[in-house]
Scaffold this motif. Structure first.
Motif, PDB file in Angstrom:
ATOM      1  N   HIS A  18       1.346  -5.927   2.890  1.00 37.85           N
ATOM      2  CA  HIS A  18       2.348  -5.110   3.007  1.00 37.85           C
ATOM      3  C   HIS A  18       1.913  -3.817   2.364  1.00 37.85           C
ATOM      4  N   GLY A  19       2.367  -2.613   3.032  1.00 32.48           N
ATOM      5  CA  GLY A  19       1.976  -1.212   2.450  1.00 32.48           C
ATOM      6  C   GLY A  19       0.616  -0.762   2.952  1.00 32.48           C
ATOM      7  N   GLN A  20      -0.260  -1.870   2.745  1.00 32.33           N
ATOM      8  CA  GLN A  20      -1.693  -1.500   3.390  1.00 32.33           C
ATOM      9  C   GLN A  20      -2.500  -2.835   3.998  1.00 32.33           C
ATOM     10  N   ILE A  21      -3.120  -2.567   5.019  1.00 33.92           N
ATOM     11  CA  ILE A  21      -3.708  -3.722   5.569  1.00 33.92           C
ATOM     12  C   ILE A  21      -4.942  -3.275   6.336  1.00 33.92           C
ATOM     13  N   TYR A  22      -5.852  -3.845   6.563  1.00 33.52           N
ATOM     14  CA  TYR A  22      -7.196  -3.399   7.051  1.00 33.52           C
ATOM     15  C   TYR A  22      -7.036  -2.775   8.452  1.00 33.52           C
ATOM     16  N   ASP A  23      -7.703  -1.955   8.549  1.00 26.81           N
ATOM     17  CA  ASP A  23      -7.627  -1.169   9.942  1.00 26.81           C
ATOM     18  C   ASP A  23      -7.908  -1.603  11.567  1.00 26.81           C
ATOM     19  N   GLY A  24      -8.434  -2.797  11.626  1.00 28.89           N
ATOM     20  CA  GLY A  24      -8.756  -3.558  12.939  1.00 28.89           C
ATOM     21  C   GLY A  24     -10.113  -2.991  13.323  1.00 28.89           C
ATOM     22  N   THR A  25     -10.799  -2.450  12.214  1.00 28.77           N
ATOM     23  CA  THR A  25     -12.317  -2.156  12.904  1.00 28.77           C
ATOM     24  C   THR A  25     -13.280  -3.072  12.115  1.00 28.77           C
ATOM     25  N   PHE A  26     -12.867  -3.987  11.216  1.00 28.88           N
ATOM     26  CA  PHE A  26     -13.837  -4.855  10.499  1.00 28.88           C
ATOM     27  C   PHE A  26     -14.693  -4.327   9.773  1.00 28.88           C
ATOM     28  N   SER A  27     -14.051  -2.967   9.267  1.00 24.36           N
ATOM     29  CA  SER A  27     -15.118  -2.183   8.369  1.00 24.36           C
ATOM     30  C   SER A  27     -14.896  -2.356   7.039  1.00 24.36           C
ATOM     31  N   ARG A  28     -13.696  -2.938   6.628  1.00 18.45           N
ATOM     32  CA  ARG A  28     -13.120  -3.093   5.375  1.00 18.45           C
ATOM     33  C   ARG A  28     -12.192  -1.787   4.954  1.00 18.45           C
ATOM     34  N   THR A  29     -11.807  -1.072   5.931  1.00 11.40           N
ATOM     35  CA  THR A  29     -11.014   0.160   5.837  1.00 11.40           C
ATOM     36  C   THR A  29      -9.665  -0.023   5.716  1.00 11.40           C
ATOM     37  N   LEU A  30      -8.916   0.362   4.613  1.00 11.13           N
ATOM     38  CA  LEU A  30      -7.562   0.173   4.595  1.00 11.13           C
ATOM     39  C   LEU A  30      -6.742   1.147   5.415  1.00 11.13           C
ATOM     40  N   ALA A  90      -2.341   2.209   6.514  1.00  8.42           N
ATOM     41  CA  ALA A  90      -0.780   2.137   6.045  1.00  8.42           C
ATOM     42  C   ALA A  90      -0.362   1.221   7.000  1.00  8.42           C
ATOM     43  N   GLY A  91       0.414  -0.024   6.599  1.00  8.07           N
ATOM     44  CA  GLY A  91       0.823  -0.693   7.472  1.00  8.07           C
ATOM     45  C   GLY A  91       1.307  -2.332   7.092  1.00  8.07           C
ATOM     46  N   ASP A  92       1.802  -3.224   7.522  1.00  8.15           N
ATOM     47  CA  ASP A  92       2.220  -4.431   7.335  1.00  8.15           C
ATOM     48  C   ASP A  92       1.752  -5.405   8.073  1.00  8.15           C
ATOM     49  N   GLY A  93       1.248  -6.748   7.412  1.00 10.34           N
ATOM     50  CA  GLY A  93       0.965  -7.860   8.335  1.00 10.34           C
ATOM     51  C   GLY A  93       2.280  -8.396   9.165  1.00 10.34           C
ATOM     52  N   VAL A  94       1.984  -9.364   9.885  1.00 13.88           N
ATOM     53  CA  VAL A  94       2.907  -9.776  11.095  1.00 13.88           C
ATOM     54  C   VAL A  94       3.992 -10.412  10.206  1.00 13.88           C
ATOM     55  N   THR A  95       3.820 -11.166   9.343  1.00 16.22           N
ATOM     56  CA  THR A  95       4.786 -12.127   8.470  1.00 16.22           C
ATOM     57  C   THR A  95       5.572 -11.088   7.628  1.00 16.22           C
ATOM     58  N   ALA A  96       4.877 -10.297   6.973  1.00 13.58           N
ATOM     59  CA  ALA A  96       5.570  -9.234   5.783  1.00 13.58           C
ATOM     60  C   ALA A  96       6.518  -8.361   6.755  1.00 13.58           C
ATOM     61  N   GLU A  97       6.110  -7.977   7.974  1.00 14.79           N
ATOM     62  CA  GLU A  97       6.857  -7.183   8.588  1.00 14.79           C
ATOM     63  C   GLU A  97       8.195  -7.939   9.266  1.00 14.79           C
ATOM     64  N   LEU A  98       8.184  -9.141   9.501  1.00 16.85           N
ATOM     65  CA  LEU A  98       9.206  -9.888   9.884  1.00 16.85           C
ATOM     66  C   LEU A  98      10.227 -10.228   8.756  1.00 16.85           C
ATOM     67  N   LEU A  99       9.566 -10.492   7.654  1.00 19.26           N
ATOM     68  CA  LEU A  99      10.465 -10.777   6.428  1.00 19.26           C
ATOM     69  C   LEU A  99      11.104  -9.599   5.900  1.00 19.26           C
ATOM     70  N   ARG A 100      10.395  -8.564   5.860  1.00 19.79           N
ATOM     71  CA  ARG A 100      10.990  -7.155   5.487  1.00 19.79           C
ATOM     72  C   ARG A 100      12.123  -7.099   6.554  1.00 19.79           C
ATOM     73  N   ALA A 101      12.225  -7.030   7.591  1.00 14.28           N
ATOM     74  CA  ALA A 101      12.960  -6.711   8.575  1.00 14.28           C
ATOM     75  C   ALA A 101      14.263  -7.579   8.411  1.00 14.28           C
ATOM     76  N   GLU A 102      13.927  -8.769   7.900  1.00 17.87           N
ATOM     77  CA  GLU A 102      15.324  -9.706   7.676  1.00 17.87           C
ATOM     78  C   GLU A 102      15.640  -9.441   6.294  1.00 17.87           C
ATOM     79  N   GLY A 103      15.168  -8.566   5.543  1.00 17.80           N
ATOM     80  CA  GLY A 103      15.855  -8.048   4.226  1.00 17.80           C
ATOM     81  C   GLY A 103      15.362  -8.572   3.080  1.00 17.80           C
ATOM     82  N   LEU A 104      14.240  -9.484   3.345  1.00 18.56           N
ATOM     83  CA  LEU A 104      13.560  -9.868   1.924  1.00 18.56           C
ATOM     84  C   LEU A 104      12.643  -8.893   1.317  1.00 18.56           C
ATOM     85  N   GLU A 105      12.792  -8.951   0.084  1.00 19.61           N
ATOM     86  CA  GLU A 105      11.801  -8.107  -0.780  1.00 19.61           C
ATOM     87  C   GLU A 105      10.503  -8.539  -0.759  1.00 19.61           C
ATOM     88  N   ILE A 106       9.572  -7.641  -0.347  1.00 19.39           N
ATOM     89  CA  ILE A 106       8.304  -7.979  -0.353  1.00 19.39           C
ATOM     90  C   ILE A 106       7.317  -7.484  -1.663  1.00 19.39           C
TER      91      ILE A 106
END
Length: 141
Positions: free
Chosen positions: A104-116, A118-134
């Motif tokens: 949550h907040g920061q994830i790897y950028d999809g280039t597999f270069s260990r570069t962070l 801004a963004g959320d993972g799939v689960t964090a995004e869904l749980l946050r949308a449902e109102g859970l505090e992450i």
């Protein structure tokens, strides 16, 4: 209080690389009578094996380092985590940082270069949308 937690943070054998780690700040929560931790591994709930190829988010897709798309498994795992959160009336989730699922907040950028990025993972995004505090493991005292 029931809190959903990434199972890997409790030392469960579910990390992508098949290793386990101890997180002292999480271990401190185990002795508290006012907190009940509900462990879940969205990747395993989604049908992925341990160990498994490293994966990263590329927009809405999740792909492995060898190019396989695993978006459906990550979505299925996120829905399972949401099920557990609802079942146990969790209002908070302690999730593994930087993960394509739980980050949550920061994830790897999809280039597999260990570069962070801004963004959320799939689960964090869904749980946050449902109102859970992450909460990430580094956010714990």
């Amino acid at each position: 209080m029931n809190i959903l937690i990434s199972a890997c943070l409790l030392g469960q054998y579910c990390r992508y690389d098949g290793k386990t780690k101890v997180y002292p700040q999480v271990q401190d929560l185990l002795g508290r009578d006012d907190i009940h931790l509900i462990p879940v591994c969205p990747e395993q709930c989604g049908g992925l094996a341990t160990p498994r190829p490293a994966a990263e988010r590329q927009g809405k897709r999740v792909v492995t380092a060898n190019g396989s798309e695993v978006t459906a498994q990550y979505q299925r795992g996120a829905e399972a985590a949401l099920y557990w959160a609802r079942l146990f009336h969790c209002t908070k989730a302690i999730l593994k940082e930087k993960s394509p699922s739980c980050g949550h907040g920061q994830i790897y950028d999809g280039t597999f270069s260990r570069t962070l990025t801004a963004g959320d993972g799939v689960t964090a995004e869904l749980l946050r949308a449902e109102g859970l505090e992450i909460i990430g493991e580094s956010d714990l005292p």
